[in-house]
Design a protein around this motif. Structure first.
Motif, PDB file in Angstrom:
ATOM      1  N   LEU A  61       0.826  -1.216   0.000  1.00 49.83           N
ATOM      2  CA  LEU A  61       0.000   0.000   0.000  1.00 49.83           C
ATOM      3  C   LEU A  61       0.858   1.263   0.000  1.00 49.83           C
ATOM      4  O   LEU A  61       0.499   2.262  -0.617  1.00 49.83           O
ATOM      5  N   SER A  62       1.999   1.210   0.669  1.00 49.07           N
ATOM      6  CA  SER A  62       2.896   2.373   0.677  1.00 49.07           C
ATOM      7  C   SER A  62       3.462   2.642  -0.713  1.00 49.07           C
ATOM      8  O   SER A  62       3.517   3.792  -1.161  1.00 49.07           O
ATOM      9  N   VAL A  63       3.878   1.600  -1.393  1.00 44.89           N
ATOM     10  CA  VAL A  63       4.407   1.767  -2.743  1.00 44.89           C
ATOM     11  C   VAL A  63       3.303   2.211  -3.697  1.00 44.89           C
ATOM     12  O   VAL A  63       3.533   3.058  -4.579  1.00 44.89           O
ATOM     13  N   ALA A  64       2.106   1.691  -3.517  1.00 41.75           N
ATOM     14  CA  ALA A  64       0.981   2.109  -4.355  1.00 41.75           C
ATOM     15  C   ALA A  64       0.709   3.603  -4.184  1.00 41.75           C
ATOM     16  O   ALA A  64       0.474   4.317  -5.168  1.00 41.75           O
ATOM     17  N   ALA A  65       0.751   4.083  -2.950  1.00 41.25           N
ATOM     18  CA  ALA A  65       0.547   5.518  -2.704  1.00 41.25           C
ATOM     19  C   ALA A  65       1.671   6.343  -3.314  1.00 41.25           C
ATOM     20  O   ALA A  65       1.428   7.417  -3.887  1.00 41.25           O
ATOM     21  N   ALA A  66       2.898   5.853  -3.222  1.00 42.20           N
ATOM     22  CA  ALA A  66       4.030   6.588  -3.787  1.00 42.20           C
ATOM     23  C   ALA A  66       3.953   6.656  -5.309  1.00 42.20           C
ATOM     24  O   ALA A  66       4.219   7.712  -5.905  1.00 42.20           O
ATOM     25  N   VAL A  67       3.586   5.561  -5.942  1.00 42.91           N
ATOM     26  CA  VAL A  67       3.467   5.554  -7.401  1.00 42.91           C
ATOM     27  C   VAL A  67       2.343   6.484  -7.845  1.00 42.91           C
ATOM     28  O   VAL A  67       2.483   7.249  -8.802  1.00 42.91           O
TER      29      VAL A  67
END
Length: 96
Positions: A61-67
């Motif tokens: 979820l953190s990487v999804a938010a960053a992307v």
């Protein structure tokens, strides 16, 4: 897998809504921003899930938010702020 993908899509939609609310004059059409934010978060979440495997929901979820944030920031440069016209001032004459 389904819940991580759904969570990523919702997270991207929330980020896109926040961007539309805070920067409406600097972003293109609202529908484009909402679709881009959601799709970018979903893609980032799915790719992270494929790379890391199961058991890493918080990282996914953190990487999804960053992307999603990174792709939405690319949309900021496409719309120029309105130009304000200033009257031209005659150049000062040179004194020899």
């Amino acid at each position: 897998m389904f819940w991580e993908a759904l969570g990523s899509a919702v997270l991207g939609l929330v980020l896109a809504l926040a961007a539309v609310r805070w920067l409406p004059s600097r972003l293109p059409d609202r529908v484009l921003v909402l679709g881009t934010g959601t799709a970018a978060a979903l893609l980032g979440g799915v790719i992270t899930r494929i790379v890391l495997g199961t058991g890493h929901s918080l990282v996914t979820l953190s990487v999804a938010a960053a992307v999603s944030a990174a792709i939405l920031s690319l949309l900021l440069g496409n719309v120029r702020p309105p130009v304000t016209f200033r009257p031209e001032v005659a150049p000062r004459p040179r004194v020899p």
